[in-house]
Each structure stands twice: as structure tokens, then as C-alpha cells.
Enzyme design. Sequence first.
Site, PDB file in Angstrom:
ATOM      1  N   GLU A 143       0.902  -1.232  -0.037  1.00  0.00           N
ATOM      2  CA  GLU A 143       0.027   0.008   0.087  1.00  0.00           C
ATOM      3  C   GLU A 143       0.838   1.154  -0.138  1.00  0.00           C
ATOM      4  O   GLU A 143       1.787   1.341   0.842  1.00  0.00           O
ATOM      5  CB  GLU A 143      -1.022  -0.083   1.249  1.00  0.00           C
ATOM      6  CG  GLU A 143      -1.962   1.249   1.425  1.00  0.00           C
ATOM      7  CD  GLU A 143      -2.531   1.344   2.756  1.00  0.00           C
ATOM      8  OE1 GLU A 143      -3.790   1.755   2.554  1.00  0.00           O
ATOM      9  OE2 GLU A 143      -2.317   0.541   3.537  1.00  0.00           O
ATOM     10  N   CYS A 178      -5.370  -3.072   2.782  1.00  0.00           N
ATOM     11  CA  CYS A 178      -5.092  -2.912   4.065  1.00  0.00           C
ATOM     12  C   CYS A 178      -6.337  -3.078   5.073  1.00  0.00           C
ATOM     13  O   CYS A 178      -6.649  -4.228   5.267  1.00  0.00           O
ATOM     14  CB  CYS A 178      -4.563  -1.566   4.375  1.00  0.00           C
ATOM     15  SG  CYS A 178      -3.286  -1.458   5.819  1.00  0.00           S
ATOM     16  N   LYS A 182     -10.122   1.669  -1.936  1.00  0.00           N
ATOM     17  CA  LYS A 182     -10.092   1.054  -0.735  1.00  0.00           C
ATOM     18  C   LYS A 182     -11.566   1.622  -0.007  1.00  0.00           C
ATOM     19  O   LYS A 182     -11.987   2.814   0.011  1.00  0.00           O
ATOM     20  CB  LYS A 182      -8.974   1.622   0.221  1.00  0.00           C
ATOM     21  CG  LYS A 182      -9.020   1.132   1.765  1.00  0.00           C
ATOM     22  CD  LYS A 182      -7.849   1.720   2.078  1.00  0.00           C
ATOM     23  CE  LYS A 182      -7.302   1.051   3.475  1.00  0.00           C
ATOM     24  NZ  LYS A 182      -6.347   1.581   4.278  1.00  0.00           N
TER      25      LYS A 182
END
Length: 299
Positions: A43, A159, A116
Site C-alpha cells: 500500500e 489494508c 479502498k
Amino acid sequence: MTTLHAGIVQQPAWADKTRSLEESARGIRALAAKGVQLVLLQELHATQYFCQTEDTAIFDLAEPLDGPTTQYLAALARELDVVIVGSIFERRAPGLYHNTAVVLDRQKGLIGHYRKMHIPDDPGFYEKFYFTPGDSAAQGGPGFAPIETSVGRLGVLVCWDQWYPEAARLMAMAGAELLLYPTAIGWDTRDETEEQRRQQDAWTVIQRAHAVANGLPVMVANRVGHEADPSAQSEGIEFWGASFIAGPQGEFLAQADGQPTTLDTRIDLSRSEDIRRIWPYLRDRRIDDYAHLTRRYID
């Protein structure tokens, strides 16, 4: 394709994008030289993890979806004939920014992206200040949709998404053949060693559990190295690395330590079919009784 040669670049990052991307490129080239077909980067690999503090000047680091970082990775994918999953700080519009994974497929260039969905807001991880959650569902498609590539259907998540079984399940239900998690996670250096170990163990276990619960291989790329807190309010973050690739029963196929490295392995994608035949979790789901999953909490 039944056997996929997959690899991960685990690296530190610097404020200088050029230096960080050159480090990524070295890892990608090393893996390509070994015959790797799919490379996962961590990331926000082009910069340091800037979310330790809130600073409006940081928005200057953001790029368009097809900006310089994506173009750099696309050129590498074409040259090396590989699929690369990278990460950018995306400037979608003035005042609208995303933490976005980009997928570059060999000669085709940018073929897909994932913004995300779960955005944390914790000490040292002030991501809500910078990132708007992904909204692909609002654009007429599922919020969690695999990206079709020359090496298979990739369920790309980012993540904080890795802590949510719903995200992994929805990717699996939409036909993902592999779950990928570019990550930036580490310790508060003030925590005791036992607490640090519990945190890392939990991080590893939850993602291996996604592999088990969905009968899918999982790839996880995390950054390494100490990054100082620009605000000097803390001692910064020690990113623990420990990137890994696991099979559909959660078994480790490749695992890194806390140092910069690359790792690779061959993944037998056909095993998912075999595993799902003996552990048919998708068959036995009680979808008639899951309506409350769309509620925040059952009071």
C-alpha cells in the site's frame, strides 16, 4: 491457467517518489527474472506512509488514476510482460481523494482499479482525513468486484479491508480466484513486545482465515522500516513486513521476515475447486437468515 507464479515486493519507502518507485522496480525486475507472472506491491509504496498526521499540504502528493505512478508501473508491466498490482494516492477531483489499487496487465496497461472501502481513523493512521471510501456500488456495480486479468480474476482489497470477512466473502462470491491485500501496518514502538506480537499474530490469522473461509489463496504485501511521525507527537511506526502468500487452507506458501525482500511461489489455482468440494462453505451458507448483516448493530 491452473498454476500461477506469483510474487511480492516488500520494501521501505521514502518521501521521494522516484527513489521509492526505483526500489519497487528493482523488486519487480528480480521477480520477473525468476518467471513470476503476477507481482503485488504494498500500500502507498511510492511514498512514506503520510497518514501519521493531518496536513493539507500532503494532498499535493496525489495523482490522477492514470498519472505518473500508474504510467511508470504500466511501462514495467509491458517491458517485463507481467501483471502488476500497485497502489496510488488518487486525486479523483478537487477535494476528492482515494487510496486506490491499480492493476496493470502486461501489454494492456491499466485494466482495472479498486478504491479502498474501509477507511481507518486511529492514532497514527488518520486516513479519513485523506481518503474517501470507494463507491463502485454507486456507479452501478458491486462494491467488491474482482478484476479480470490474464492471470485470473483478482479480488483486490486494501489494508484495513483485510480485517473484514464481509469484503473477502463478497469478492469470493463474485468469482475471485485470489485475494490480494496491499498493506501498510506496523507497531507503535512504545507498545510492549508481547502486545506487538499479539497485533501481528492477529493480522496474520485474520487473513489466513479469509483463505480458509473462502477456499481461496491469499497474497499480502506489507511495508518495512521505521517511519518517523512528522508531527513529533509519537515515536513513529515500525512497519513489520511479514508479507506472505497462503493457500486455500490458510497454509503458508511463502513468508517474509521484517527485512526488505522479495518472495515468490507457485500457486495451484485448481486447489480451490478441490477444497470447496470437501469444505463447501458457500453451499451451506444460510442466506435466508443473514438479513441483519446489513445493520450496524443488533440492539
